[in-house]
Design a protein around this motif. Structure first.
Motif, mmCIF file in Angstrom:
data_model
loop_
_atom_site.group_PDB
_atom_site.id
_atom_site.type_symbol
_atom_site.label_atom_id
_atom_site.label_comp_id
_atom_site.label_asym_id
_atom_site.label_seq_id
_atom_site.Cartn_x
_atom_site.Cartn_y
_atom_site.Cartn_z
ATOM 1 N N PRO A 15 0.829 -1.212 0.000
ATOM 2 C CA PRO A 15 0.000 0.000 0.000
ATOM 3 C C PRO A 15 0.862 1.260 0.000
ATOM 4 N N TYR A 16 0.364 2.316 -0.628
ATOM 5 C CA TYR A 16 1.097 3.585 -0.624
ATOM 6 C C TYR A 16 1.191 4.107 0.809
ATOM 7 N N GLY A 17 2.229 4.881 1.086
ATOM 8 C CA GLY A 17 2.599 5.238 2.443
ATOM 9 C C GLY A 17 1.524 5.921 3.252
ATOM 10 N N GLU A 18 0.804 6.851 2.629
ATOM 11 C CA GLU A 18 -0.157 7.641 3.395
ATOM 12 C C GLU A 18 -1.564 7.049 3.372
ATOM 13 N N ILE A 19 -1.681 5.788 3.024
ATOM 14 C CA ILE A 19 -3.006 5.185 2.931
ATOM 15 C C ILE A 19 -3.661 5.110 4.315
ATOM 16 N N SER A 20 -4.937 5.485 4.375
ATOM 17 C CA SER A 20 -5.669 5.413 5.643
ATOM 18 C C SER A 20 -6.225 4.007 5.818
ATOM 19 N N ASP A 21 -6.613 3.714 7.047
ATOM 20 C CA ASP A 21 -7.211 2.393 7.293
ATOM 21 C C ASP A 21 -8.480 2.206 6.461
ATOM 22 N N LEU A 22 -9.266 3.278 6.337
ATOM 23 C CA LEU A 22 -10.508 3.190 5.564
ATOM 24 C C LEU A 22 -10.221 2.935 4.088
ATOM 25 N N GLU A 23 -9.306 3.689 3.510
ATOM 26 C CA GLU A 23 -8.973 3.490 2.096
ATOM 27 C C GLU A 23 -8.413 2.095 1.870
ATOM 28 N N ASN A 24 -7.556 1.649 2.776
ATOM 29 C CA ASN A 24 -6.976 0.317 2.628
ATOM 30 C C ASN A 24 -8.066 -0.753 2.650
ATOM 31 N N SER A 25 -9.019 -0.578 3.566
ATOM 32 C CA SER A 25 -10.118 -1.535 3.668
ATOM 33 C C SER A 25 -10.969 -1.541 2.403
ATOM 34 N N LEU A 26 -11.251 -0.360 1.867
ATOM 35 C CA LEU A 26 -12.068 -0.265 0.660
ATOM 36 C C LEU A 26 -11.360 -0.894 -0.547
ATOM 37 N N LEU A 27 -10.071 -0.636 -0.662
ATOM 38 C CA LEU A 27 -9.321 -1.179 -1.798
ATOM 39 C C LEU A 27 -9.161 -2.702 -1.690
ATOM 40 N N VAL A 28 -9.054 -3.192 -0.475
ATOM 41 C CA VAL A 28 -9.004 -4.649 -0.286
ATOM 42 C C VAL A 28 -10.344 -5.279 -0.666
ATOM 43 N N ASP A 29 -11.428 -4.611 -0.305
ATOM 44 C CA ASP A 29 -12.750 -5.115 -0.704
ATOM 45 C C ASP A 29 -12.871 -5.183 -2.230
ATOM 46 N N ILE A 30 -12.405 -4.137 -2.898
ATOM 47 C CA ILE A 30 -12.463 -4.131 -4.363
ATOM 48 C C ILE A 30 -11.598 -5.257 -4.925
ATOM 49 N N ARG A 31 -10.409 -5.426 -4.347
ATOM 50 C CA ARG A 31 -9.549 -6.546 -4.785
ATOM 51 C C ARG A 31 -10.302 -7.876 -4.708
ATOM 52 N N ASP A 32 -10.976 -8.094 -3.599
ATOM 53 C CA ASP A 32 -11.687 -9.369 -3.424
ATOM 54 C C ASP A 32 -12.796 -9.533 -4.466
#
Length: 238
Positions: free
Chosen positions: A91-108
């Protein structure tokens, strides 16, 4: 993911059972993973067939009819799944927990879509494609989200554009369901890039309709991110 799967024996598309009489077929493209400019040069350099289109005897053959359309969607889902997997891995350095969670959901979701098409195609599925994300700086949020926006907008326009070319109603229904999920992804990513742009005039026309693209336009746009040579000579397009 479970509800996306279909019985492979009952629904696996067969090329010899597909009707082609209503399709406007054109041999249009071999994309090689080079830049758009390079692709154009390659197309120009290829031998022309009697219809004025390049001869395309090399690369992974996509099939024809619904098989080709499903492999077309399979390519796009492989591309998106690989992209979001790469983000999740680093993940990019400044990624927030919310953004990380959303992008992981999209990945799935994208992995589920990829596996759905692989199962639906069975022996007709093309091999795994090799991707090229060298132009994307995965450590930079703006760069990653700009690429995500491009992929999601392209995916939505691809499903909308290919719907008219699908022969079997069950595939059209499932493609519509996947397209609606891709549209949700696109809206979210767009708002992460710039709030309020989830349905601006880049993707929705004056009649309130999503802008669609033909398979040839979509594959040309995706070409810089795909190393695998693809033989799309019998893919329906317009």
């Amino acid at each position: 993911m479970k509800n996306l799967k279909m019985n492979n024996e009952d629904h696996q598309p067969r090329e010899d059972s597909l009707s082609h009489t209503n399709l406007k077929r054109r041999s249009f493209l071999k994309f090689t993973g080079a830049t758009l400019a390079t692709s154009a040069l390659l197309a120009t350099a290829c031998n022309k067939n009697k219809d004025g289109f390049p001869d395309m005897e090399d690369g992974v053959y996509m099939g024809k009819g619904d098989v080709a359309i499903l492999n077309y969607a399979y390519i796009l889902e492989q591309l998106e799944a690989a992209f979001y997997t790469k983000i999740a891995e680093s993940p990019y350095g400044e990624i927030s927990d919310l953004e990380n969670s959303l992008l992981v959901d999209i990945r799935d979701h994208e992995i589920a879509h990829r596996e759905f098409f692989k199962l639906a195609l069975g022996d007709n599925a093309i091999p795994d494609i090799e991707v090229d994300f060298s132009s994307i700086n995965f450590s930079n949020r703006d760069n990653v989200l700009a690429a995500a926006k491009a992929f999601e907008d392209l995916g939505v326009s691809a499903y909308n554009g290919a719907g008219q070319l699908i022969q079997q109603p069950e595939y059209l229904l499932l493609a519509g369901k996947i397209a609606s999920v891709e549209a949700r992804h696109a809206a979210l990513i767009r708002d992460l890039v710039r709030n309020g742009t989830f349905a601006d005039d880049e993707v929705v026309d004056a009649n309130g309709l999503e802008i669609s693209k033909s398979p040839s336009d979509v594959l040309t746009a995706a070409a810089p991110f795909i190393k695998t040579k693809i033989n799309a000579r019998d893919l329906p397009t317009y």
